[in-house]
Structure formats: structure tokens, C-alpha cells
Write a protein that holds these residues in place. Structure first.
Motif, PDB file in Angstrom:
ATOM      1  N   ARG A  12      32.851  45.470  30.033  1.00 51.50           N
ATOM      2  CA  ARG A  12      31.979  44.304  29.815  1.00 51.50           C
ATOM      3  C   ARG A  12      31.768  43.512  31.102  1.00 51.50           C
ATOM      4  O   ARG A  12      31.096  42.500  31.101  1.00 51.50           O
ATOM      5  N   ARG A  13      32.396  44.011  32.207  1.00 54.35           N
ATOM      6  CA  ARG A  13      32.316  43.369  33.527  1.00 54.35           C
ATOM      7  C   ARG A  13      32.889  41.950  33.510  1.00 54.35           C
ATOM      8  O   ARG A  13      32.437  41.067  34.232  1.00 54.35           O
ATOM      9  N   SER A  14      33.912  41.755  32.701  1.00 56.67           N
ATOM     10  CA  SER A  14      34.589  40.468  32.631  1.00 56.67           C
ATOM     11  C   SER A  14      35.652  40.403  33.724  1.00 56.67           C
ATOM     12  O   SER A  14      36.508  41.298  33.818  1.00 56.67           O
ATOM     13  N   GLU A  15      35.616  39.353  34.521  1.00 53.85           N
ATOM     14  CA  GLU A  15      36.608  39.205  35.585  1.00 53.85           C
ATOM     15  C   GLU A  15      38.013  38.992  35.034  1.00 53.85           C
ATOM     16  O   GLU A  15      38.997  39.123  35.768  1.00 53.85           O
ATOM     17  N   GLN A  16      38.116  38.698  33.756  1.00 54.90           N
ATOM     18  CA  GLN A  16      39.418  38.575  33.118  1.00 54.90           C
ATOM     19  C   GLN A  16      40.173  39.913  33.199  1.00 54.90           C
ATOM     20  O   GLN A  16      41.404  39.930  33.199  1.00 54.90           O
TER      21      GLN A  16
END
Length: 181
Positions: A12-16
């Protein structure tokens, strides 16, 4: 957090994803890099570069084992950094294996190199767990004999003996498969 959840964050390309990966595997990654580079700052830089490489690779890569994928990336990044800064602390590790695994630096032997890697993985799957742990700790994670002994609660002499026996078994295993050693 489970690896599959972290990989989903990457997808999802989440930096998390990076913070969760660092939280779960940061110490392991730092230790791998430090074992190769013997310098805290260089190790931190190699780990950060590896995180960036993983970020760029997932997706499209979908590793079955995030830990294995990350550790391999950290290890390779640290080894490349080591070459660039002209440090070679790992040479002694590979000298030990050099008598068993042939040097394959030509295009003609690239296939052989890949096949040898498959043979080694198969071999490691067939040996006793403790022997495999010692071998992997030494030659994959670049741990010192004393660190391995301490981690496994055994003597350095026992670790050295086990490494020697495992290398001998690996040599025989490779020779039986037609690998010229």
C-alpha cells in the motif's frame, strides 16, 4: 506485527511498513551489518540503505519470508559497503569455505554457481539443527566463533569442531553431486 501485515503495508506504500520492519528486525539487521563492517556508523548506514532497497523492491517483490529477504539485503549491502571502503573483515570466513566452494567469476560458471547455492541450501536442510545454526551464524550472519558459542551456550572449541565437521560433510555432499572442489 506479522510479516504478512508488514508486506501489505509495503504494497500500500505506507511508510509505516518501514517503522514496523525496523521495530521487528532492527536489532538483527544492525548486528548483521556490524558483524561485517565492524563500525557502528557504517553499519547504520548499510542498514538504512538496505531499508531503502527493500522499500524500492516491495512491490513488485513478494518475499515469502520478510526476515530472510531483509537479512539478505542487509548482508549484501554491508558486504558491498565493505568492498567500497576497502575493509575485508569477512575474508577469513570465506577463506574457510574457499576450499570447498569453487570460485565462479565467469559467465560460463554462473549456472554452476546458482546450482551450488541450491545444493548448499538442500544440504543445510538435511543436517542437524544445531549444526545448521552454527553454520548459518558463521557464514551467513558473519558471527565470530566466540559470539556463536555464547549464543548457543557452548564452548568455542565445540563450535570450531562443529564447523570443521560441517564443512567436511558439505565438501563430500558437493563432490557427490559432481561439484569440483
Amino acid at each position: 506485527m506479522q510479516d504478512s501485515s508488514i508486506i501489505e503495508l509495503f504494497n500500500r506504500r505506507s511508510e509505516q511498513a518501514l517503522s514496523e520492519m525496523q521495530k521487528k528486525y532492527g536489532k538483527l539487521c544492525s548486528q548483521i551489518a556490524y558483524n561485517i563492517l565492524n563500525n557502528k556508523e557504517d553499519a547504520e548506514e548499510a542498514v538504512n540503505m538496505a531499508y531503502e532497497k527493500v522499500w524500492e523492491a516491495i512491490p513488485p517483490a513478494q518475499p515469502k519470508s520478510l526476515c530472510g529477504y531483509l537479512c539478505a539485503t542487509v548482508r549484501n549491502t554491508a558486504l558491498n559497503s565493505s568492498d567500497k571502503i576497502r575493509r575485508h573483515p569477512c575474508e577469513s570466513f570465506y577463506d574457510e569455505l574457499g576450499e570447498i566452494i569453487p570460485d565462479s567469476r565467469t559467465v560460463e560458471t554462473e549456472f554452476d554457481s546458482n546450482q551450488i547455492g541450491l545444493y548448499i541450501n538442500t544440504f543445510l536442510g538435511k543436517i542437524k539443527k544445531k549444526s545448521r545454526q552454527i553454520f548459518v551464524a558463521r557464514y551467513y550472519y558473519n558471527m565470530s566463533v566466540s559470539d556463536i558459542a555464547r549464543a548457543l551456550g557452548t564452548s568455542e572449541s565445540a563450535v570450531k569442531t562443529q564447523l570443521s565437521r560441517t564443512r567436511a560433510k558439505l565438501r563430500t555432499y558437493l563432490e557427490e553431486r559432481g561439484v569440483e572442489v
